[in-house]
Design an enzyme around this catalytic site. Structure first.
Site, PDB file in Angstrom:
ATOM      1  N   ASP A   1       0.822  -1.212   0.000  1.00 24.50           N
ATOM      2  CA  ASP A   1       0.000   0.000   0.000  1.00 24.50           C
ATOM      3  C   ASP A   1       0.858   1.266   0.000  1.00 24.50           C
ATOM      4  OD1 ASP A   1      -2.362   1.410  -0.029  1.00 24.50           O
ATOM      5  OD2 ASP A   1      -2.762   1.172   2.111  1.00 24.50           O
TER       6      ASP A   1
ATOM      7  N   ASN B   1     -11.127  -2.637  -5.203  1.00 24.89           N
ATOM      8  CA  ASN B   1     -10.390  -1.654  -6.009  1.00 24.89           C
ATOM      9  C   ASN B   1     -11.084  -1.306  -7.328  1.00 24.89           C
ATOM     10  OD1 ASN B   1      -7.134  -2.863  -4.881  1.00 24.89           O
ATOM     11  ND2 ASN B   1      -8.259  -1.061  -4.192  1.00 24.89           N
TER      12      ASN B   1
END
Ligand code: IPE
Ligand code: IPE
Ligand code: MG
Length: 246
Positions: free
Chosen positions: A27, A75
């Site tokens: 991330d 996502n």
């Protein structure tokens, strides 16, 4: 570029208790790019070196499985241009890297849903990489792509029903054996980069007893040294699995 050669391993790592399976939430790509005045997608691109370097670092210390979270079932909520970039980027990364990973003895596998949203070209490339590397034994690089921990459990339950498993035979083993990769043991260590302290639907079933290590480092800046630091932190922990003995 990442260096695939054997790397000096810090003496502080205990080679007899290296985690068998490490999982990483990669991330912070967007923030890495934004801090440099770049488009978010540049951050995803810069994550490639981090992924390769981490993979070689894992190989060097004898990690047997490395699962990396590349694209979640959530996502798809991102802007269409970013989603499109990620699809293309992941398939081109496989195309560019599958041979060197193969040469290093890495088996490439995937966890996630192969649904209609994943372009055919991407699915073909995934199959190609998996097929090329299927016989490799040194380490498994498992790419979580269109992956969600809840989706994985839902898919396992659907298989239980499709297999007509009698109610009395539904136990943890029956569920576990229907997860995407039952042959890979649960992760011993889960690392999340970028200073976010959450799970974000990653490996919900599998991380029941994983040790969690969080780092402020943004994914594109992550290198094998950061993996080694996380492994050292893991080795300082006392795992109990609900009991009292180590
Ligand atoms: C992780 O980086 C990569 C994916 C989720 C595909 P992000 O894109 O989430 O980066 P941040 O969290 O916005 O910085
Ligand atoms: C988790 O990161 C998914 C991947 C790294 C692929 P996200 O950036 O999507 O997670 P949230 O939205 O911050 O929870
Ligand atoms: Mg993020």
């Amino acid at each position: 570029m990442p260096d695939p050669r054997p790397t000096p391993i810090p003496a502080s790592i205990d080679r007899s208790s290296v985690p068998h399976h490490v999982a990483v939430v990669m991330d912070g790509n967007g923030r890495w790019a934004q801090r440099r005045g770049l488009a978010r997608t540049e951050g995803h691109g810069a994550g490639e070196v981090a992924l390769l370097d981490t993979t070689y670092g894992a190989l060097a210390i004898g990690v047997r499985a490395l699962t990396v979270y590349a694209f979640s079932t959530e996502n798809w909520r991102r802007p269409i241009d970013e989603v499109r970039f990620l699809m293309n980027f992941n398939q081109s990364l496989l195309q560019r890297r599958q041979h060197e990973l193969h040469d290093e003895g890495v088996r490439i596998t995937f966890s996630g849903r192969r649904d209609w949203r994943v372009p055919k070209k991407v699915l073909r490339r995934m199959d190609e990489a998996a097929e090329l590397t299927r016989g490799n034994k040194l380490m498994t690089l498992n790419i979580a792509f269109n992956y969600g921990g809840r989706a994985e459990i839902v898919d396992a339950v659907q298989r239980l029903v499709a297999d007509a498993v009698p109610v009395k035979q539904i136990d943890e083993k029956a569920i576990r054996s229907r997860l995407y990769h039952p042959e890979i043991p649960d992760p011993d260590l889960v690392i999340r980069t970028s200073g976010e302290y959450r799970i974000s639907n990653f490996l919900l079933w599998e991380m029941a007893y994983s040790e969690l290590v969080f780092t402020e480092v943004l994914w594109p800046d992550f290198r094998r040294e950061h993996l080694f630091d996380a492994v050292e932190e893991y080795q300082r922990r006392e795992r109990r699995f609900g009991g009292l003995d180590k």
